[in-house]
Design an enzyme around this catalytic site. Structure first.
Site, PDB file in Angstrom:
ATOM      1  N   LYS A   1     -19.707 -25.856  80.995  1.00  0.00           N
ATOM      2  CA  LYS A   1     -18.660 -24.956  81.464  1.00  0.00           C
ATOM      3  C   LYS A   1     -18.532 -23.756  80.533  1.00  0.00           C
ATOM      4  O   LYS A   1     -17.931 -23.845  79.465  1.00  0.00           O
ATOM      5  CB  LYS A   1     -17.301 -25.661  81.545  1.00  0.00           C
ATOM      6  CG  LYS A   1     -16.252 -24.823  82.281  1.00  0.00           C
ATOM      7  CD  LYS A   1     -14.832 -25.242  81.981  1.00  0.00           C
ATOM      8  CE  LYS A   1     -14.284 -24.571  80.766  1.00  0.00           C
ATOM      9  NZ  LYS A   1     -14.147 -23.087  80.893  1.00  0.00           N
TER      10      LYS A   1
ATOM     11  N   GLU B   1      -5.640 -17.055  62.290  1.00  0.00           N
ATOM     12  CA  GLU B   1      -6.905 -16.520  62.792  1.00  0.00           C
ATOM     13  C   GLU B   1      -6.632 -15.368  63.759  1.00  0.00           C
ATOM     14  O   GLU B   1      -5.989 -15.542  64.791  1.00  0.00           O
ATOM     15  CB  GLU B   1      -7.712 -17.612  63.491  1.00  0.00           C
ATOM     16  CG  GLU B   1      -9.101 -17.144  63.902  1.00  0.00           C
ATOM     17  CD  GLU B   1      -9.926 -18.241  64.549  1.00  0.00           C
ATOM     18  OE1 GLU B   1     -11.154 -18.207  64.417  1.00  0.00           O
ATOM     19  OE2 GLU B   1      -9.333 -19.128  65.194  1.00  0.00           O
TER      20      GLU B   1
ATOM     21  N   GLU C   1     -15.480 -28.159  67.821  1.00  0.00           N
ATOM     22  CA  GLU C   1     -15.849 -27.128  66.840  1.00  0.00           C
ATOM     23  C   GLU C   1     -14.894 -25.972  67.057  1.00  0.00           C
ATOM     24  O   GLU C   1     -14.938 -25.309  68.084  1.00  0.00           O
ATOM     25  CB  GLU C   1     -17.309 -26.704  67.031  1.00  0.00           C
ATOM     26  CG  GLU C   1     -17.882 -25.946  65.830  1.00  0.00           C
ATOM     27  CD  GLU C   1     -17.731 -24.438  65.950  1.00  0.00           C
ATOM     28  OE1 GLU C   1     -16.714 -23.906  65.438  1.00  0.00           O
ATOM     29  OE2 GLU C   1     -18.608 -23.811  66.552  1.00  0.00           O
TER      30      GLU C   1
ATOM     31  N   CYS D   1     -15.919 -17.434  65.173  1.00  0.00           N
ATOM     32  CA  CYS D   1     -15.321 -18.436  64.303  1.00  0.00           C
ATOM     33  C   CYS D   1     -15.933 -18.391  62.911  1.00  0.00           C
ATOM     34  O   CYS D   1     -15.331 -18.841  61.936  1.00  0.00           O
ATOM     35  CB  CYS D   1     -15.481 -19.829  64.906  1.00  0.00           C
ATOM     36  SG  CYS D   1     -17.199 -20.320  65.175  1.00  0.00           S
TER      37      CYS D   1
END
Length: 484
Positions: free
Chosen positions: A177, A387, A251, A286
């Site tokens: 996906k 973040e 992750e 990331c």
């Protein structure tokens, strides 16, 4: 811009491309222009049901092949991907506006496929003695069957390499996906799987929004989930997967630190940190190092070199080979990142050294934001702790090695850390003290199929890459044979 995206796309299930589905139709926007460039039919629950059923049928066919045949088919897929690298790279640019100069994840996909193809005929089990018995005790590793792989918009081809490739090598089928924000390269990868001769349905590609994603992680036919994305979504995925006690690998994001020590080659360190920080994918990775910790004795010199490296970036049409800095992914992302910058200025989290504004002129219709650097940032502020996922970085001073490690570890995240030094003893000592899954010394995050990649703390659990990444897609069976 200089290349055209497909006009209509939709899920690829069992060898069939669907242009009409039960879910919404998504109008894909090219971030460099702010204009539509594709219409994507998204998968809903019925399409997920169909994809899972197709995957189970294909997995039985895949498992019935000899290991050398499966190995050769994966090598053949790597060959086909290698022959279409330019096409995949262009679709990557269309997906989220990453400059073609950075669109190397297609090459990474090919490397992962070749690497894990080599494991297919080397999935060894073991035998162990049993206390008080002469029975034969076998430990075998088997595929889960059908696994779900959920990719983020900023690296779907990389996830196809690091997750789909080992899943296939382990003997599984995959329901893949991609995000509705960036489905185009993934759908083409699904077509290449068919062109390479893989069984139809072995890799089903189902671009979907929240509705389809929820149906996937709750589906009883999915035996394991591998999710790459943000922490908020990860919590929802884990809660939904718990309905069937489906195991999840996650992750997640990071707030990585680059540690610049006084003995580092400062010019090289400035170049590496500029690339790894605000420039790489416009900070939308990331792996980005958004906290740059600099020893106080070289802070001023490094800051000048760093600002020069950031200022040298070529901003523009991501299809131009010389462009190194492109747009952010969407209008919503642009406004979110600008609000982070405005808040940092308002609370005086640091000194705004450069950037902070939307780029106008011939780029005003796209989602372009200037690379933004704050100096003398307090590590306790939201700017340093949250973040941002955009081209915004913080320069932070430190006095000695212990303080550098303390500041670097003072975050909820632990995905990457970067060490810039010419002192081998310091490099080893600091690397072992940093709380992160990957430590990069005098280099940027050059992910390879041989190296396990994943996070500590809120950056997730489980690994992709290496033997550790392969084991994520295998389950252990113990067989005991009575000998008396």
């Amino acid at each position: 811009m200089t290349s055209a995206a497909p006009a209509v796309s939709g899920p690829l299930i069992g060898g069939d491309r669907l242009t009409s589905t039960s879910a919404a139709v998504y109008e894909h926007i090219f971030p460099a222009t702010g204009r539509p460039n594709a219409t994507v039919a998204l998968a809903g629950a019925p399409e997920i049901d169909r994809a899972v059923a197709s995957a189970w049928a294909a997995q039985r066919e895949w498992a019935a092949l000899t290991v050398d045949r499966r190995r050769d088919l994966l090598i053949g897929l790597a060959d086909v991907v290698g022959a279409h690298l330019d096409e995949l790279a262009e679709l990557n640019v269309h997906d989220y506006g990453v400059p073609i100069s950075y669109a190397g994840t297609a090459m990474l996909l090919e490397r992962f496929l070749r690497h894990f193809a080599g494991y297919v005929d080397k999935l060894h089990g073991s035998s162990t003695p049993v206390n008080g018995s002469f029975d034969v005790n076998l430990v075998e590793r088997e595929p889960y069957g059908v696994v779900g792989v959920i990719a983020p918009w900023n690296g779907a081809l990389a996830v196809a390499g690091s997750c789909v490739a080992p899943a296939l090598a382990a003997g599984n089928a995959v329901v893949f996906k991609p995000s509705e924000l960036a489905p185009l390269a993934s759908l083409r990868f699904g077509e290449l799987c068919l062109e390479a001769g893989l069984p139809a349905g072995l890799v089903n590609v189902v671009p979907a929004g929240p509705e389809g994603g929820d149906a996937l992680v709750r589906h009883p036919g999915i035996r394991k989930i591998h999710f790459t994305g943000g922490g908020v979504t990860a919590r929802s995925v884990i809660q939904a997967a718990a309905t069937n006690l489906t195991p999840v690998v996650a992750e997640l994001g990071g707030k990585s630190a680059s540690l610049v020590f006084p003995d580092a080659d400062l010019a090289t360190a400035a170049m590496l940190t500029a690339h790894q920080g605000p420039l790489m994918q416009s900070g939308q990775s990331c792996a980005c190092a958004s906290r740059i910790l600099v020893h106080e004795s070289v802070y001023e010199e490094f800051a000048g070199l760093f600002l020069a490296a950031v200022g040298a970036a070529t901003i523009g049409d991501p299809f131009r080979a010389d462009v190194t800095f492109g747009p952010v992914v969407s209008a919503g992302a642009l406004e979110r990142i600008r609000s982070v910058i405005d808040d940092a200025v308002r609370v005086r989290a640091g000194v705004l050294l450069t950037g902070g504004q939307r780029i106008g002129g011939e780029l005003e219709s796209g989602y372009y934001l200037e690379p933004t650097v704050f100096g003398d940032v307090d590590n306790s502020t939201n700017l340093a702790q949250t973040e941002t996922f955009g081209p915004v970085v913080s320069l932070i001073r430190f006095r000695d090695d212990d303080e550098a490690v303390r500041i670097a570890n003072d975050t909820q995240y632990g995905l990457n850390a970067f060490v810039l030094t010419r002192d081998l003893r310091r490099a080893h000592t600091v690397a072992r003290s940093l709380e992160a899954g990957s430590i990069w010394i005098n280099t940027f995050s050059d992910i390879s199929p041989q190296g396990p990649y994943g996070g500590y703390k809120q950056s997730g659990f489980g690994r992709t890459g290496g033997a550790e990444g392969l084991q994520e897609f295998l389950q252990v069976k113990n067989i005991r044979i009575a000998m008396s």
